[in-house]
Design a protein around this motif. Structure first.
Motif, mmCIF file in Angstrom:
data_model
loop_
_atom_site.group_PDB
_atom_site.id
_atom_site.type_symbol
_atom_site.label_atom_id
_atom_site.label_comp_id
_atom_site.label_asym_id
_atom_site.label_seq_id
_atom_site.Cartn_x
_atom_site.Cartn_y
_atom_site.Cartn_z
ATOM 1 N N TYR A 169 7.862 -2.905 -5.933
ATOM 2 C CA TYR A 169 7.981 -3.636 -4.671
ATOM 3 C C TYR A 169 7.193 -2.893 -3.597
ATOM 4 C CZ TYR A 169 11.678 -6.472 -6.703
ATOM 5 O OH TYR A 169 12.389 -7.342 -7.478
ATOM 6 N N HIS A 170 6.278 -3.614 -2.957
ATOM 7 C CA HIS A 170 5.528 -3.046 -1.848
ATOM 8 C C HIS A 170 6.469 -2.806 -0.675
ATOM 9 C CE1 HIS A 170 3.383 -3.433 1.987
ATOM 10 N NE2 HIS A 170 2.303 -2.988 1.375
ATOM 11 N N LEU A 171 6.423 -1.589 -0.102
ATOM 12 C CA LEU A 171 7.258 -1.262 1.053
ATOM 13 C C LEU A 171 6.431 -0.988 2.305
ATOM 14 C CD1 LEU A 171 9.963 1.127 -0.511
ATOM 15 C CD2 LEU A 171 10.098 -1.351 -0.137
ATOM 16 N N TYR A 172 5.414 -0.125 2.172
ATOM 17 C CA TYR A 172 4.624 0.272 3.338
ATOM 18 C C TYR A 172 3.141 0.276 2.993
ATOM 19 C CZ TYR A 172 9.119 2.303 4.825
ATOM 20 O OH TYR A 172 10.431 2.505 5.150
ATOM 21 N N ASP A 173 2.322 -0.255 3.884
ATOM 22 C CA ASP A 173 0.872 -0.144 3.756
ATOM 23 C C ASP A 173 0.432 1.272 4.066
ATOM 24 O OD1 ASP A 173 0.113 -2.707 3.015
ATOM 25 O OD2 ASP A 173 0.056 -3.427 5.076
ATOM 26 N N LEU A 174 -0.610 1.712 3.377
ATOM 27 C CA LEU A 174 -1.296 2.949 3.728
ATOM 28 C C LEU A 174 -2.681 2.563 4.244
ATOM 29 C CD1 LEU A 174 -0.065 5.205 0.777
ATOM 30 C CD2 LEU A 174 0.750 5.158 3.141
ATOM 31 N N GLU A 175 -3.723 2.830 3.474
ATOM 32 C CA GLU A 175 -5.074 2.471 3.883
ATOM 33 C C GLU A 175 -5.819 1.866 2.707
ATOM 34 O OE1 GLU A 175 -5.802 5.948 7.247
ATOM 35 O OE2 GLU A 175 -6.773 6.124 5.298
ATOM 36 N N ASP A 176 -6.745 0.959 3.014
ATOM 37 C CA ASP A 176 -7.662 0.411 2.012
ATOM 38 C C ASP A 176 -6.937 -0.202 0.813
ATOM 39 O OD1 ASP A 176 -9.791 1.259 3.578
ATOM 40 O OD2 ASP A 176 -9.840 3.216 2.616
ATOM 41 N N GLY A 177 -5.797 -0.840 1.056
ATOM 42 C CA GLY A 177 -5.073 -1.498 -0.015
ATOM 43 C C GLY A 177 -4.078 -0.620 -0.749
ATOM 44 N N ASP A 178 -4.080 0.697 -0.487
ATOM 45 C CA ASP A 178 -3.086 1.579 -1.078
ATOM 46 C C ASP A 178 -1.735 1.333 -0.402
ATOM 47 O OD1 ASP A 178 -5.250 2.589 -2.444
ATOM 48 O OD2 ASP A 178 -5.433 4.385 -1.190
ATOM 49 N N PHE A 179 -0.633 1.708 -1.097
ATOM 50 C CA PHE A 179 0.665 1.440 -0.508
ATOM 51 C C PHE A 179 1.747 2.325 -1.100
ATOM 52 C CE2 PHE A 179 0.435 -1.215 -4.261
ATOM 53 C CZ PHE A 179 1.728 -1.304 -4.761
ATOM 54 N N ILE A 180 2.898 2.341 -0.424
ATOM 55 C CA ILE A 180 4.100 2.959 -0.948
ATOM 56 C C ILE A 180 4.936 1.866 -1.593
ATOM 57 C CG2 ILE A 180 6.216 4.212 -0.411
ATOM 58 C CD1 ILE A 180 3.727 5.899 -0.086
ATOM 59 N N GLY A 181 5.321 2.071 -2.848
ATOM 60 C CA GLY A 181 6.110 1.091 -3.567
ATOM 61 C C GLY A 181 7.390 1.694 -4.126
ATOM 62 N N MET A 182 8.236 0.821 -4.633
ATOM 63 C CA MET A 182 9.503 1.247 -5.215
ATOM 64 C C MET A 182 9.767 0.438 -6.477
ATOM 65 S SD MET A 182 13.315 1.078 -3.523
ATOM 66 C CE MET A 182 13.717 -0.521 -4.247
ATOM 67 N N ASP A 183 10.360 1.059 -7.479
ATOM 68 C CA ASP A 183 10.714 0.302 -8.669
ATOM 69 C C ASP A 183 12.175 -0.155 -8.586
ATOM 70 O OD1 ASP A 183 12.322 2.467 -9.389
ATOM 71 O OD2 ASP A 183 10.932 3.225 -10.904
ATOM 72 N N GLU A 184 12.645 -0.800 -9.629
ATOM 73 C CA GLU A 184 13.993 -1.371 -9.605
ATOM 74 C C GLU A 184 15.084 -0.322 -9.798
ATOM 75 O OE1 GLU A 184 13.637 -5.819 -11.248
ATOM 76 O OE2 GLU A 184 12.591 -4.365 -12.528
ATOM 77 N N SER A 185 14.679 0.929 -10.005
ATOM 78 C CA SER A 185 15.630 2.039 -10.081
ATOM 79 C C SER A 185 15.648 2.854 -8.798
ATOM 80 C CB SER A 185 15.284 2.958 -11.265
ATOM 81 O OG SER A 185 15.364 2.259 -12.478
ATOM 82 N N LYS A 186 14.985 2.319 -7.774
ATOM 83 C CA LYS A 186 14.897 2.971 -6.456
ATOM 84 C C LYS A 186 14.151 4.299 -6.513
ATOM 85 C CE LYS A 186 17.540 3.860 -2.245
ATOM 86 N NZ LYS A 186 18.861 4.194 -1.657
ATOM 87 N N GLU A 187 13.141 4.363 -7.372
ATOM 88 C CA GLU A 187 12.199 5.476 -7.353
ATOM 89 C C GLU A 187 11.003 5.050 -6.512
ATOM 90 O OE1 GLU A 187 12.688 8.387 -8.560
ATOM 91 O OE2 GLU A 187 14.170 8.211 -10.170
ATOM 92 N N PHE A 188 10.492 5.970 -5.691
ATOM 93 C CA PHE A 188 9.392 5.653 -4.780
ATOM 94 C C PHE A 188 8.077 6.209 -5.319
ATOM 95 C CE2 PHE A 188 13.246 6.078 -2.162
ATOM 96 C CZ PHE A 188 13.343 4.770 -1.716
ATOM 97 N N TYR A 189 6.982 5.471 -5.023
ATOM 98 C CA TYR A 189 5.676 5.820 -5.558
ATOM 99 C C TYR A 189 4.587 5.630 -4.502
ATOM 100 C CZ TYR A 189 8.146 5.170 -9.992
ATOM 101 O OH TYR A 189 9.058 5.246 -11.019
#
Length: 220
Positions: A169-189
């Protein structure tokens, strides 16, 4: 696999007229909307985001040093429509829809923005306000967060994407299409596309929110 990363056109510069036009419109909308004009004057809008699948929509990037002054997660998203502005290039009026939410100006929608030169003397306001229903994508993961954590997330920015046969799940934009995401186990990437990489972040959502404006510039 990389179609997702093409969803945003990352051109960041405003046209010369854009912020002035929004300020004029909020003036005409009256006292209930003067706070949005003040945001513009304070420099909260730092750039734009264009989306290939929404060619008429212009989203805004925010100056994070000012964001907390105006952001209010309790304010629902809404659209202001039936606003007409005269286009000098085409000699007719065009409709503009402004998207608000969380106390902020989120973006606006107009046909053929590249061929639009507004005449500030001819703005017609017959404003209609539409409250937008909650984001179903966010609702899929809402129960994973505490109430405090939910207040750290802009629900309109949450949507699912499958990468390497796994749902994020996309949570936050970074730059140039990169982003902070999360999986269904609430791990952040941190998820990047050049090079393509999905990196587990061993930090809390609070830490991510605090650093997401600069996280892309360093190795986390």
């Amino acid at each position: 696999m990389f179609n997702f990363f093409k969803k945003q056109n990352t051109r960041s510069h405003f046209f010369e007229w854009e912020l002035d036009l929004l300020s004029k419109i909020f003036d005409k909308l009256g006292n209930d909307y003067l706070n949005y004009k003040k945001q513009i004057q304070d420099g909260i809008l730092s750039g734009i985001k264009l989306y290939d699948q929404f060619p008429n929509y212009v989203g805004f990037r925010f100056n994070t040093s000012i964001l907390q002054k105006y952001e209010d997660k309790s304010v629902p998203e809404s659209n202001l429509s039936n606003i007409k502005v005269f286009n000098k290039n085409t000699s007719n009026y065009q409709l503009i829809k402004i998207k608000l939410g969380y106390g902020l100006i989120l973006g606006y929608e107009i046909d053929n923005r590249d061929n639009f030169i507004p005449d500030f003397n001819y703005i017609e306001i017959n404003e209609e306000k539409e409250i937008i229903q909650s984001n179903n994508d966010f609702n899929e993961i809402a129960n994973l967060f505490t109430e405090e954590e939910r207040n750290l997330i802009n629900q309109s920015e949450v949507y699912p994407i499958t990468l390497n046969n796994k749902k994020y799940y996309h949570l936050y934009d970074l730059e140039d299409g990169d982003f902070i995401g999360m999986d269904e186990s609430k791990e952040f990437y941190k998820i990047t596309h050049d090079p393509f990489n999905i990196k587990l972040l061993s930090i809390s959502l609070h830490e991510i929110k605090k650093t997401c404006s600069t996280i892309v510039k360093r190795n986390v």
